[in-house]
Design a protein around this motif. Structure first.
Motif, PDB file in Angstrom:
ATOM      1  N   ASP A 273       0.825  -1.205   0.000  1.00  0.00           N
ATOM      2  CA  ASP A 273       0.000   0.000   0.000  1.00  0.00           C
ATOM      3  C   ASP A 273       0.860   1.257   0.000  1.00  0.00           C
ATOM      4  N   LEU A 274       1.948   1.244   0.773  1.00  0.00           N
ATOM      5  CA  LEU A 274       2.834   2.406   0.834  1.00  0.00           C
ATOM      6  C   LEU A 274       3.590   2.591  -0.483  1.00  0.00           C
ATOM      7  N   GLU A 275       4.053   1.498  -1.048  1.00  0.00           N
ATOM      8  CA  GLU A 275       4.786   1.590  -2.312  1.00  0.00           C
ATOM      9  C   GLU A 275       3.869   2.074  -3.434  1.00  0.00           C
ATOM     10  N   TRP A 276       2.629   1.637  -3.402  1.00  0.00           N
ATOM     11  CA  TRP A 276       1.630   1.983  -4.430  1.00  0.00           C
ATOM     12  C   TRP A 276       1.270   3.465  -4.419  1.00  0.00           C
ATOM     13  N   ALA A 277       1.216   4.053  -3.239  1.00  0.00           N
ATOM     14  CA  ALA A 277       0.649   5.395  -3.082  1.00  0.00           C
ATOM     15  C   ALA A 277       1.643   6.508  -3.398  1.00  0.00           C
ATOM     16  N   ASP A 278       1.105   7.610  -3.903  1.00  0.00           N
ATOM     17  CA  ASP A 278       1.861   8.858  -4.049  1.00  0.00           C
ATOM     18  C   ASP A 278       1.712   9.723  -2.800  1.00  0.00           C
ATOM     19  N   LEU A 279       0.575   9.580  -2.132  1.00  0.00           N
ATOM     20  CA  LEU A 279       0.238  10.383  -0.949  1.00  0.00           C
ATOM     21  C   LEU A 279      -0.055   9.461   0.220  1.00  0.00           C
ATOM     22  N   LEU A 280       0.605   9.713   1.345  1.00  0.00           N
ATOM     23  CA  LEU A 280       0.430   8.936   2.567  1.00  0.00           C
ATOM     24  C   LEU A 280      -0.260   9.812   3.612  1.00  0.00           C
ATOM     25  N   ILE A 281      -1.423   9.384   4.074  1.00  0.00           N
ATOM     26  CA  ILE A 281      -2.142  10.087   5.139  1.00  0.00           C
ATOM     27  C   ILE A 281      -2.225   9.139   6.330  1.00  0.00           C
ATOM     28  N   PHE A 282      -1.605   9.513   7.439  1.00  0.00           N
ATOM     29  CA  PHE A 282      -1.537   8.657   8.618  1.00  0.00           C
ATOM     30  C   PHE A 282      -2.369   9.258   9.744  1.00  0.00           C
ATOM     31  N   GLY A 283      -3.093   8.396  10.447  1.00  0.00           N
ATOM     32  CA  GLY A 283      -3.872   8.827  11.596  1.00  0.00           C
ATOM     33  C   GLY A 283      -3.664   7.906  12.777  1.00  0.00           C
ATOM     34  N   THR A 284      -3.555   8.487  13.964  1.00  0.00           N
ATOM     35  CA  THR A 284      -3.328   7.694  15.172  1.00  0.00           C
ATOM     36  C   THR A 284      -3.823   8.435  16.402  1.00  0.00           C
ATOM     37  N   PRO A 285      -4.308   7.720  17.408  1.00  0.00           N
ATOM     38  CA  PRO A 285      -4.505   8.356  18.709  1.00  0.00           C
ATOM     39  C   PRO A 285      -3.150   8.696  19.327  1.00  0.00           C
ATOM     40  N   THR A 286      -3.168   9.493  20.357  1.00  0.00           N
ATOM     41  CA  THR A 286      -1.944   9.772  21.099  1.00  0.00           C
ATOM     42  C   THR A 286      -1.765   8.731  22.201  1.00  0.00           C
ATOM     43  N   ARG A 287      -0.513   8.402  22.467  1.00  0.00           N
ATOM     44  CA  ARG A 287      -0.156   7.580  23.621  1.00  0.00           C
ATOM     45  C   ARG A 287       1.036   8.256  24.284  1.00  0.00           C
ATOM     46  N   TYR A 288       0.769   8.987  25.355  1.00  0.00           N
ATOM     47  CA  TYR A 288       1.819   9.754  26.024  1.00  0.00           C
ATOM     48  C   TYR A 288       2.515  10.707  25.057  1.00  0.00           C
ATOM     49  N   GLY A 289       1.731  11.330  24.188  1.00  0.00           N
ATOM     50  CA  GLY A 289       2.295  12.286  23.241  1.00  0.00           C
ATOM     51  C   GLY A 289       3.001  11.656  22.058  1.00  0.00           C
ATOM     52  N   LEU A 290       2.808  10.360  21.848  1.00  0.00           N
ATOM     53  CA  LEU A 290       3.448   9.630  20.753  1.00  0.00           C
ATOM     54  C   LEU A 290       2.397   8.833  19.986  1.00  0.00           C
ATOM     55  N   PRO A 291       2.717   8.372  18.775  1.00  0.00           N
ATOM     56  CA  PRO A 291       1.802   7.484  18.060  1.00  0.00           C
ATOM     57  C   PRO A 291       1.617   6.169  18.824  1.00  0.00           C
ATOM     58  N   THR A 292       0.548   5.478  18.548  1.00  0.00           N
ATOM     59  CA  THR A 292       0.275   4.206  19.200  1.00  0.00           C
ATOM     60  C   THR A 292       1.293   3.144  18.808  1.00  0.00           C
ATOM     61  N   ALA A 293       1.428   2.142  19.678  1.00  0.00           N
ATOM     62  CA  ALA A 293       2.314   1.020  19.386  1.00  0.00           C
ATOM     63  C   ALA A 293       1.883   0.289  18.123  1.00  0.00           C
ATOM     64  N   GLN A 294       0.567   0.232  17.903  1.00  0.00           N
ATOM     65  CA  GLN A 294       0.069  -0.483  16.731  1.00  0.00           C
ATOM     66  C   GLN A 294       0.570   0.171  15.436  1.00  0.00           C
TER      67      GLN A 294
END
Length: 203
Positions: free
Chosen positions: A71-92
């Motif tokens: 999916d990442l290789e295919w795309a020209d545009l990457l839109i990422f979304g995540t909740p915060t975990r102690y001010g950082l992206p989630t472990a997942q």
């Protein structure tokens, strides 16, 4: 079908980021082909079952495909979304990012456009640091980072120039129209810039 390709990659526990991801994907469809992808859940089943909202959301999104390196290789545009975990992206989401070494080593993420959004349980719960932490990854990938800035009147209401953010009250408060409109603007702006960049590189 558009020649511009967008992937929206997200993690969501109780649905706030999922709602924002869907709004971003819908907006990006105006000008690009879009894939909506969740990252793999790492939490044990008993933890998920102990939270009614979490369990309901897992069931609700069981048919959303999981993100892959393709999916990442295919795309020209990457839109990422995540909740915060102690001010950082989630472990997942971080676990998925940590699998991208082969693409990075081959330079296959260079010159892709990237942008991100987040949701936190409380006000000042780490929204801006989560987005800037994601940007650290984009720097290493060689991406062109596109924030929403204050490039539209909606941003003077939403108030976060780094990326759309939402206060979920620990999953009790779903994104409202303001947040949905803000992430839609962010996605449209990223599509426009990704198209301009792709056209320029092809010239």
């Amino acid at each position: 079908m558009s020649d511009l390709k967008t992937v929206v990659v997200y993690y969501s526990a109780t649905g706030s980021v999922y709602a924002l991801a869907r709004a971003a994907a819908a907006a990006a469809e105006d000008g690009s082909e879009v894939r909506l992808r969740k990252v793999r859940e790492l939490a044990p089943d008993e933890a998920i079952a102990s939270n009614e909202g979490w369990a309901a959301h897992v069931k609700q999104t069981q048919d959303v495909p999981e993100a892959t390196l393709d999916d990442l290789e295919w795309a020209d545009l990457l839109i990422f979304g995540t909740p915060t975990r102690y001010g950082l992206p989630t472990a997942q989401l971080k676990q998925f990012i940590d699998t991208t070494g082969p693409l990075w080593a081959q330079g296959k993420l260079v010159d892709k456009v990237a942008t991100s959004f987040t949701s936190a349980g409380t006000a000042h719960g780490g929204q801006e640091t989560t987005i800037t932490a994601l940007n650290n990854t984009f720097y290493h990938w060689g991406c062109v980072i596109v924030p929403p800035g204050y490039a539209d009147p909606i941003q003077f209401q939403a108030g976060n120039p780094y990326g759309t953010s939402h206060i979920s009250n620990n999953g009790q408060n779903p994104p409202g129209q303001l947040e949905l409109d803000a992430v839609a603007f962010q996605a449209r702006r990223a599509v426009r810039i990704a198209r301009a960049l792709k056209t320029g590189l092809a010239a």
